[in-house]
Design a protein around this motif. Structure first.
Motif, PDB file in Angstrom:
ATOM      1  N   ILE A  90      36.877  36.969  55.620  1.00 26.52           N
ATOM      2  CA  ILE A  90      37.979  37.858  55.233  1.00 26.52           C
ATOM      3  C   ILE A  90      37.571  38.574  53.952  1.00 26.52           C
ATOM      4  O   ILE A  90      37.774  38.061  52.836  1.00 26.52           O
ATOM      5  CB  ILE A  90      39.292  37.076  55.007  1.00 26.52           C
ATOM      6  N   PRO A  91      36.963  39.736  54.084  1.00 18.62           N
ATOM      7  CA  PRO A  91      36.559  40.483  52.879  1.00 18.62           C
ATOM      8  C   PRO A  91      37.778  40.849  52.033  1.00 18.62           C
ATOM      9  O   PRO A  91      38.870  41.097  52.553  1.00 18.62           O
ATOM     10  CB  PRO A  91      35.878  41.728  53.450  1.00 18.62           C
ATOM     11  N   ASP A  92      37.573  40.880  50.717  1.00 18.63           N
ATOM     12  CA  ASP A  92      38.642  41.266  49.789  1.00 18.63           C
ATOM     13  C   ASP A  92      39.892  40.399  49.969  1.00 18.63           C
ATOM     14  O   ASP A  92      41.028  40.873  49.899  1.00 18.63           O
ATOM     15  CB  ASP A  92      39.012  42.745  49.966  1.00 18.63           C
ATOM     16  N   SER A  93      39.693  39.117  50.224  1.00 19.49           N
ATOM     17  CA  SER A  93      40.839  38.224  50.405  1.00 19.49           C
ATOM     18  C   SER A  93      41.561  37.955  49.096  1.00 19.49           C
ATOM     19  O   SER A  93      42.722  37.554  49.103  1.00 19.49           O
ATOM     20  CB  SER A  93      40.374  36.896  51.010  1.00 19.49           C
ATOM     21  N   GLY A  94      40.865  38.132  47.964  1.00 18.29           N
ATOM     22  CA  GLY A  94      41.470  37.850  46.667  1.00 18.29           C
ATOM     23  C   GLY A  94      41.253  36.432  46.205  1.00 18.29           C
ATOM     24  O   GLY A  94      41.536  36.094  45.045  1.00 18.29           O
ATOM     25  N   LEU A  95      40.759  35.544  47.111  1.00 15.09           N
ATOM     26  CA  LEU A  95      40.551  34.151  46.728  1.00 15.09           C
ATOM     27  C   LEU A  95      39.439  34.010  45.677  1.00 15.09           C
ATOM     28  O   LEU A  95      39.506  33.158  44.785  1.00 15.09           O
ATOM     29  CB  LEU A  95      40.228  33.312  47.965  1.00 15.09           C
ATOM     30  N   ARG A  96      38.376  34.815  45.801  1.00 15.42           N
ATOM     31  CA  ARG A  96      37.284  34.788  44.818  1.00 15.42           C
ATOM     32  C   ARG A  96      37.802  35.121  43.418  1.00 15.42           C
ATOM     33  O   ARG A  96      37.419  34.486  42.421  1.00 15.42           O
ATOM     34  CB  ARG A  96      36.202  35.786  45.219  1.00 15.42           C
ATOM     35  N   LYS A  97      38.700  36.084  43.363  1.00 14.35           N
ATOM     36  CA  LYS A  97      39.260  36.504  42.082  1.00 14.35           C
ATOM     37  C   LYS A  97      40.091  35.389  41.472  1.00 14.35           C
ATOM     38  O   LYS A  97      40.014  35.104  40.267  1.00 14.35           O
ATOM     39  CB  LYS A  97      40.104  37.763  42.287  1.00 14.35           C
ATOM     40  N   VAL A  98      40.905  34.727  42.314  1.00 17.01           N
ATOM     41  CA  VAL A  98      41.735  33.617  41.839  1.00 17.01           C
ATOM     42  C   VAL A  98      40.841  32.468  41.374  1.00 17.01           C
ATOM     43  O   VAL A  98      41.112  31.810  40.364  1.00 17.01           O
ATOM     44  CB  VAL A  98      42.691  33.156  42.963  1.00 17.01           C
ATOM     45  N   LEU A  99      39.745  32.226  42.119  1.00 15.27           N
ATOM     46  CA  LEU A  99      38.815  31.153  41.752  1.00 15.27           C
ATOM     47  C   LEU A  99      38.186  31.421  40.380  1.00 15.27           C
ATOM     48  O   LEU A  99      37.987  30.509  39.571  1.00 15.27           O
ATOM     49  CB  LEU A  99      37.735  31.048  42.839  1.00 15.27           C
ATOM     50  N   LYS A 100      37.899  32.689  40.142  1.00 13.06           N
ATOM     51  CA  LYS A 100      37.242  33.069  38.888  1.00 13.06           C
ATOM     52  C   LYS A 100      38.218  33.102  37.731  1.00 13.06           C
ATOM     53  O   LYS A 100      37.921  32.592  36.638  1.00 13.06           O
ATOM     54  CB  LYS A 100      36.587  34.431  39.073  1.00 13.06           C
ATOM     55  N   MET A 101      39.414  33.700  37.957  1.00 11.11           N
ATOM     56  CA  MET A 101      40.368  33.876  36.871  1.00 11.11           C
ATOM     57  C   MET A 101      41.238  32.633  36.660  1.00 11.11           C
ATOM     58  O   MET A 101      41.761  32.422  35.567  1.00 11.11           O
ATOM     59  CB  MET A 101      41.276  35.071  37.145  1.00 11.11           C
TER      60      MET A 101
END
Length: 696
Positions: free
Chosen positions: A179-190
């Motif tokens: 799922i590209p651009d799921s937003g989970l990577r951002k939440v994981l980072k921030m």
């Protein structure tokens, strides 16, 4: 969870003085690795394990040595009320393989094996994980979770259904690949979650809630909980519909002239309309939320909630008015949630006014029903059929029996014999007597119009058709009877359509495509010989047999002369009432003529003759021969002339016989009288009558 459910109770306590040989037998018998050792009071003093037994083997004469010489004396134990969580927090627990478990009196009740304890923890963790996964898979929201490296660790069933992506193709892969651009990577980072974010996955638009997964201060991963936005839109539309419905109901209640009040299960007012507020002299919004007993004088709304019983048409005193009200409990899923009250009449006087109007309307309804029955109902009963002849009385009894059923009836007889009278009587004696009685003369209606007359027609079925169509006679007769007179004159084409109605109990209007079911009893009549028409091919045999279930063959008037005097009395009474005159009866001469006349027109002709005679009378009280029409008097003259001719022939024959007797007896009158079988005085009278005066 207590350790009481995990411990092994096979490890029975042994005394310290037990020999090693006996202890070995206990180990073998119980198949355990450790045995609690107790003193003479049964309290725990040590632990003897298989390891202790093996170590003792190196000692001389070890079989006769005692357990107390080799057991662990400073033993670590657990209490039977300890929980699994408490045991996990005891560090010393992990230093021992076998731990005795004691009760409040320090008496051993079993042994906890560390391996069994670890196995339980493993199974419990597995079960808990499976249970959590089952819960996640059963939710209607999609759930996708990743670990700290961005690898998908969870992809539930709802996520599969919403996104169209299979879990087997997702778990273990990088979230960005699935799922590209799921937003989970951002939440994981921030390390910060995001809520109510719209996202497009393929062709599906979803609403997501992103959250980091934490353990203490460490971020272990991230989770996305989402749902199809179309589902929310449907829910929103449903809520909007409910709001509209609620608004509509409130508007309806407000617009009612009658007062309405609603209370909850505690008798607190939840709704009251303006009409009730005006009647009580209060503002409705100030009454909502307050007990009904504080707002409405002598109310019983709270009692209706408690009793669960409706109160209909009760009188309640409110101010100077005796109000007629109704109170009904509100039931939802079998539970009483409140009650609704309605003011039917603001005063009993209004009820009386309404009752008078209803009585008036009821009277009008009965009048119109009576008029309708006069128009479409039967007019005559079996008692209306005047007769005393044996055959007519028998036919009346058959008609009474036939009336009880629903079979078709065929009435045969010459014109004027009373076929329609019998049809009326059968309907009136049947269970359908309150239904319509529709009459159709099949010979009087042109063939092109007969079909539309019987079965009706739809709008635009033909040129000149009534707008909106017209029901047929069969539809008008639904629930009652239809009388088809002169059925023998019906064409073959119409016979086919009539047969279908009799068989299927359905009619189809002319120009229509839909059929309608009718419940009609069919009574038919004809003055023709239907059997002969069947043989000639002019009447369908299947229709004949369908109509001829019950047959009544009415005799002509010439075959029941004994009914004529009775018929004359009844018909004269009817005629006298119509033309407002008084006639006592019929002269003997006229009655004698009536009983000798052939009456080709039957009872109808008799009635016409009587009516004509009454109209030609002056002040006479009895109908005389001179009042009769020429056709009847002509018959009378023919009878008189015939009688005169016969009398003349008889006289001539008698004179010739006397002359021949005198000639045979050579003029001897006595012998001639004896020869003719006559008395002497009678013989002489005849001689004088015929002017035969010859001497002896």
């Amino acid at each position: 969870m207590y350790i009481n459910n995990i411990i092994s109770r096979k490890a029975v306590p042994i005394p310290a003085e037990m020999t090693l040989q006996e202890a070995a037998k206990v180990f073998k018998r119980s198949n355990v690795d450790g045995l609690p050792v107790v003193n003479e009071n049964g309290t725990l003093i040590g632990l003897f394990t298989k390891t202790h037994l093996v170590n003792a083997v190196t000692e001389p004469n070890f079989f006769h040595r005692q357990v107390k010489d080799f057991m662990e004396q400073d033993v670590f134990s657990l209490h039977i009320s300890d929980t699994v969580k408490e045991v996990q927090q005891k560090n010393e627990f992990y230093l021992h393989d076998q731990i005795p478990v004691v009760d409040d009196h320090n008496c051993p009740v079993g042994v906890l094996n560390q391996a069994d304890f670890m196995r339980y923890l493993s199974e419990d963790a597995t079960f808990l994980a499976e249970e959590i996964l089952a819960i996640i898979n059963s939710t209607c929201n999609g759930v996708v979770a990743i670990n700290a490296e961005g690898i998908i660790t969870l992809f539930n069933h709802a996520a599969e259904q919403i996104t169209g992506i299979k879990a087997l193709q997702s778990v273990g892969r990088c979230i960005d690949d699935v799922i590209p651009d799921s937003g989970l990577r951002k939440v994981l980072k921030m390390g910060i979650g995001e809520t109510n974010q719209q996202q497009l996955v393929g062709s599906c638009r979803i609403l997501t809630n992103l959250s980091p997964i934490r353990k203490g201060n460490q971020i272990l991963g991230a989770v996305n909980v989402f749902q199809d936005i179309t589902e929310l839109q449907a829910v929103a539309a449903e809520l909007e519909s409910v709001k509209d419905l609620k608004s509509t109901l409130e508007s309806v209640i407000e617009s009612l002239f009658e007062g309405i009040v609603v209370v909850d299960k505690n008798g607190i007012i939840t709704m009251i309309n303006q009409a009730y507020g005006d009647f009580l002299g209060i503002e409705p919004r100030n009454a909502v939320g307050r007990p009904a007993t504080d707002i409405i004088p002598n109310t019983r709304m709270h009692l209706v909630v408690q009793s669960r019983k409706a109160e209909i048409g009760e009188v309640q005193r409110i101010g100077d008015n005796n109000v007629v009200v109704t109170r009904i409990p509100i039931v939802k899923d079998g539970e009483i949630t409140g009650a609704v009250g309605k003011v039917l009449f603001k005063d009993v006087k209004d009820l009386r006014t309404m009752a008078n109007k209803l009585n008036q309307l009821q009277s009008e309804l009965e009048y119109y029903k009576e008029e309708l029955h006069k128009t479409y109902g039967g007019k005559y009963t079996i008692e209306s059929i005047i007769s005393r002849s044996e055959k007519m009385e028998w036919l009346k009894s058959i008609a009474a029996k036939a009336a009880k059923g629903h079979s078709t009836v065929l009435i045969l007889g010459e014109s004027g014999t009373g076929k329609e009278l019998f049809a009326h009587a059968i309907h009136q004696a049947s269970p359908r007597k309150n239904g319509p009685f529709i009459k159709v003369n099949c010979a009087a209606i042109p063939e092109p119009l007969l079909e539309s007359e019987l079965f009706g027609y739809e709008d635009g079925a033909f040129t000149g058709a009534r707008k909106g169509g017209k029901p047929g006679k069969f539809e008008l007769a639904d629930g009652g009877s239809i009388f088809l007179d002169e059925i023998g004159d019906m064409t073959m084409a119409m016979q086919v359509k009539l047969l279908r109605v009799l068989q299927e109990k359905e009619v189809e209007r002319l120009g229509g495509t839909n059929t309608s079911t009718v419940d009609v009893r069919v009574i038919t009549a004809t003055n023709k010989e239907l059997e002969q028409l069947v043989k000639q091919g002019k009447f369908r045999p299947d229709l004949y047999y369908r109509l001829n279930i019950i047959s009544l063959s009415l005799p002509p008037l010439r075959e029941r002369y004994e009914d004529i005097p009775l018929l004359c009395n009844v018909l004269l009474q009817k005629i006298s009432n119509t033309i407002n005159t008084s006639i006592k009866g019929i002269s003997p001469a006229v009655m004698k003529l009536f009983t000798e006349y052939s009456w080709p027109g039957n009872v109808r002709e008799l009635e016409n003759v009587l009516e004509r005679s009454v109209n030609l009378m002056d002040d006479e009280e009895f109908i005389m021969l001179e009042h009769l029409p020429p056709t009847i008097k002509k018959t009378y003259k023919v009878i008189e002339e015939t009688a005169a001719d016969i009398y003349s022939v008889l006289e001539n024959a008698e004179r010739q016989a006397i002359c021949k007797a005198l000639e045979a007896m050579e003029g001897n009158k006595s012998k001639a009288a004896q020869l003719l079988g006559l008395h002497r005085s009678g013989f002489y009278k005849r001689l004088k009558k015929y002017n035969i005066m010859d001497s002896e």
